[in-house]
Write a protein that holds these residues in place. Sequence first.
Motif, mmCIF file in Angstrom:
data_model
loop_
_atom_site.group_PDB
_atom_site.id
_atom_site.type_symbol
_atom_site.label_atom_id
_atom_site.label_comp_id
_atom_site.label_asym_id
_atom_site.label_seq_id
_atom_site.Cartn_x
_atom_site.Cartn_y
_atom_site.Cartn_z
ATOM 1 N N LYS A 42 0.844 -1.191 0.000
ATOM 2 C CA LYS A 42 0.000 0.000 0.000
ATOM 3 C C LYS A 42 0.887 1.252 0.000
ATOM 4 N N HIS A 43 0.375 2.319 -0.609
ATOM 5 C CA HIS A 43 1.167 3.542 -0.724
ATOM 6 C C HIS A 43 0.542 4.731 0.013
ATOM 7 N N PHE A 44 -0.779 4.787 0.023
ATOM 8 C CA PHE A 44 -1.475 5.927 0.636
ATOM 9 C C PHE A 44 -2.428 5.413 1.714
ATOM 10 N N ILE A 45 -1.943 5.446 2.946
ATOM 11 C CA ILE A 45 -2.679 4.869 4.079
ATOM 12 C C ILE A 45 -3.337 6.000 4.857
ATOM 13 N N ALA A 46 -4.646 5.967 4.926
ATOM 14 C CA ALA A 46 -5.390 7.033 5.600
ATOM 15 C C ALA A 46 -5.865 6.585 6.976
ATOM 16 N N GLY A 47 -5.772 7.471 7.928
ATOM 17 C CA GLY A 47 -6.387 7.265 9.231
ATOM 18 C C GLY A 47 -7.645 8.113 9.311
ATOM 19 N N ILE A 48 -8.680 7.574 9.931
ATOM 20 C CA ILE A 48 -9.950 8.312 10.067
ATOM 21 C C ILE A 48 -10.405 8.279 11.517
ATOM 22 N N ASP A 49 -10.851 9.437 11.999
ATOM 23 C CA ASP A 49 -11.441 9.509 13.345
ATOM 24 C C ASP A 49 -12.442 10.656 13.369
ATOM 25 N N GLU A 50 -13.207 10.697 14.458
ATOM 26 C CA GLU A 50 -14.224 11.742 14.604
ATOM 27 C C GLU A 50 -14.124 12.392 15.972
ATOM 28 N N ALA A 51 -14.783 13.527 16.094
ATOM 29 C CA ALA A 51 -14.917 14.209 17.381
ATOM 30 C C ALA A 51 -16.347 14.716 17.499
ATOM 31 N N GLY A 52 -16.956 14.468 18.655
ATOM 32 C CA GLY A 52 -18.271 15.057 18.899
ATOM 33 C C GLY A 52 -19.461 14.143 18.783
ATOM 34 N N ARG A 53 -19.285 12.850 19.018
ATOM 35 C CA ARG A 53 -20.453 11.963 18.975
ATOM 36 C C ARG A 53 -21.330 12.121 20.213
ATOM 37 N N GLY A 54 -20.728 12.419 21.357
ATOM 38 C CA GLY A 54 -21.470 12.426 22.611
ATOM 39 C C GLY A 54 -22.132 13.715 23.036
ATOM 40 N N PRO A 55 -21.717 14.887 22.561
ATOM 41 C CA PRO A 55 -22.278 16.147 23.055
ATOM 42 C C PRO A 55 -23.765 16.321 22.746
ATOM 43 N N LEU A 56 -24.386 17.232 23.472
ATOM 44 C CA LEU A 56 -25.793 17.573 23.263
ATOM 45 C C LEU A 56 -25.955 18.667 22.218
ATOM 46 N N ALA A 57 -24.859 19.346 21.898
ATOM 47 C CA ALA A 57 -24.924 20.461 20.957
ATOM 48 C C ALA A 57 -23.692 20.479 20.072
ATOM 49 N N GLY A 58 -23.860 21.073 18.902
ATOM 50 C CA GLY A 58 -22.744 21.213 17.978
ATOM 51 C C GLY A 58 -22.647 20.068 16.993
ATOM 52 N N PRO A 59 -21.759 20.196 16.020
ATOM 53 C CA PRO A 59 -21.624 19.190 14.967
ATOM 54 C C PRO A 59 -20.786 18.002 15.394
ATOM 55 N N VAL A 60 -20.811 16.963 14.579
ATOM 56 C CA VAL A 60 -19.816 15.902 14.667
ATOM 57 C C VAL A 60 -18.845 16.166 13.522
ATOM 58 N N THR B 81 -6.596 13.719 -1.692
ATOM 59 C CA THR B 81 -5.926 13.657 -2.990
ATOM 60 C C THR B 81 -4.441 13.484 -2.740
ATOM 61 N N PRO B 82 -3.890 12.328 -3.084
ATOM 62 C CA PRO B 82 -4.507 11.189 -3.768
ATOM 63 C C PRO B 82 -5.469 10.437 -2.860
ATOM 64 N N GLN B 83 -6.282 9.605 -3.458
ATOM 65 C CA GLN B 83 -7.193 8.783 -2.676
ATOM 66 C C GLN B 83 -6.415 7.687 -1.938
ATOM 67 N N ALA B 84 -6.927 7.300 -0.794
ATOM 68 C CA ALA B 84 -6.273 6.255 0.004
ATOM 69 C C ALA B 84 -6.427 4.893 -0.664
ATOM 70 N N ASP B 85 -5.377 4.069 -0.545
ATOM 71 C CA ASP B 85 -5.514 2.676 -1.002
ATOM 72 C C ASP B 85 -5.619 1.713 0.184
ATOM 73 N N HIS B 86 -5.548 2.257 1.406
ATOM 74 C CA HIS B 86 -5.837 1.481 2.608
ATOM 75 C C HIS B 86 -6.297 2.454 3.688
ATOM 76 N N VAL B 87 -7.302 2.047 4.455
ATOM 77 C CA VAL B 87 -7.899 2.951 5.441
ATOM 78 C C VAL B 87 -7.906 2.309 6.819
ATOM 79 N N LEU B 88 -7.422 3.056 7.805
ATOM 80 C CA LEU B 88 -7.456 2.643 9.207
ATOM 81 C C LEU B 88 -8.492 3.513 9.902
ATOM 82 N N ILE B 89 -9.498 2.863 10.505
ATOM 83 C CA ILE B 89 -10.634 3.599 11.060
ATOM 84 C C ILE B 89 -10.749 3.333 12.551
ATOM 85 N N ASP B 90 -10.999 4.377 13.311
ATOM 86 C CA ASP B 90 -11.173 4.206 14.749
ATOM 87 C C ASP B 90 -12.542 3.600 15.047
#
Length: 255
Positions: free
Chosen positions: A70-88, A160-169
Amino acid sequence: MEKLSITEIKTLFHENRITKTEIAILKDDTRKGVQQLIRTYEKNKLKELALEKAFDEMCTYERNAFAAGKHFIAGIDEAGRGPLAGPVVAAAVILPENFKLLGLNDSKQISESKRDEFFDIIKENAVSFGLSIMDSQTIDRVNIFEATKLAMKEALSKLTPQADHVLIDAVKLDNLTSSSESIIKGDAKSISIAAASILAKVTRDRLMRDIHNEFPVYDFKSNMGYGTKYHLEKLKEYGITPYHRKTFAPVKENM
């Protein structure tokens, strides 16, 4: 080595211009100040070695993916799943193979000032990164879990470039064009996911400070939309804002 003043020795340590041989000689120096400098130096070296080891362990998923071609390895994560207000907010980031940032970890384990510092370093050195923001209306329409997945996929699509492997939390994403791994507590196990967690959290925290300026009574700059005691009290007193998630129980009760 000639007998130097403690100030001169301190400068050598500070500028990292002292050899192991010179340190060994200094250990026979009876001055308390010199011995304290040596103890501090050795303590910092041990700390640095620990950071090196931790970083190396967090590169395991990336090393394995590179080894698999693999050449382009992407990590993905988020912030804000638990709050009562605001975006994720979701972030995707591709780091170069030689990327090194000692102390990189789950964004929640790092101080705010260090997060801000790392945020700039990651953005400057990343091969590519993408951010996606799903507002409270979207969260209410599709639910927080689906909104999180939408944000993750959108962030991934911006690379860009697109990932050819993705690591997701933790989350599993379907119908990706690349191979992927879902890693429980991945933000503490993968440098790519950790980097994404910092981009997501810093971005969201800054958005919440902007929202605080619009509705300061809820103290969003401190609670980031989470249901603190103070936040819940103000919800009862003033009701909801356009940024509150109407499908979340504590908010629904105050509509």
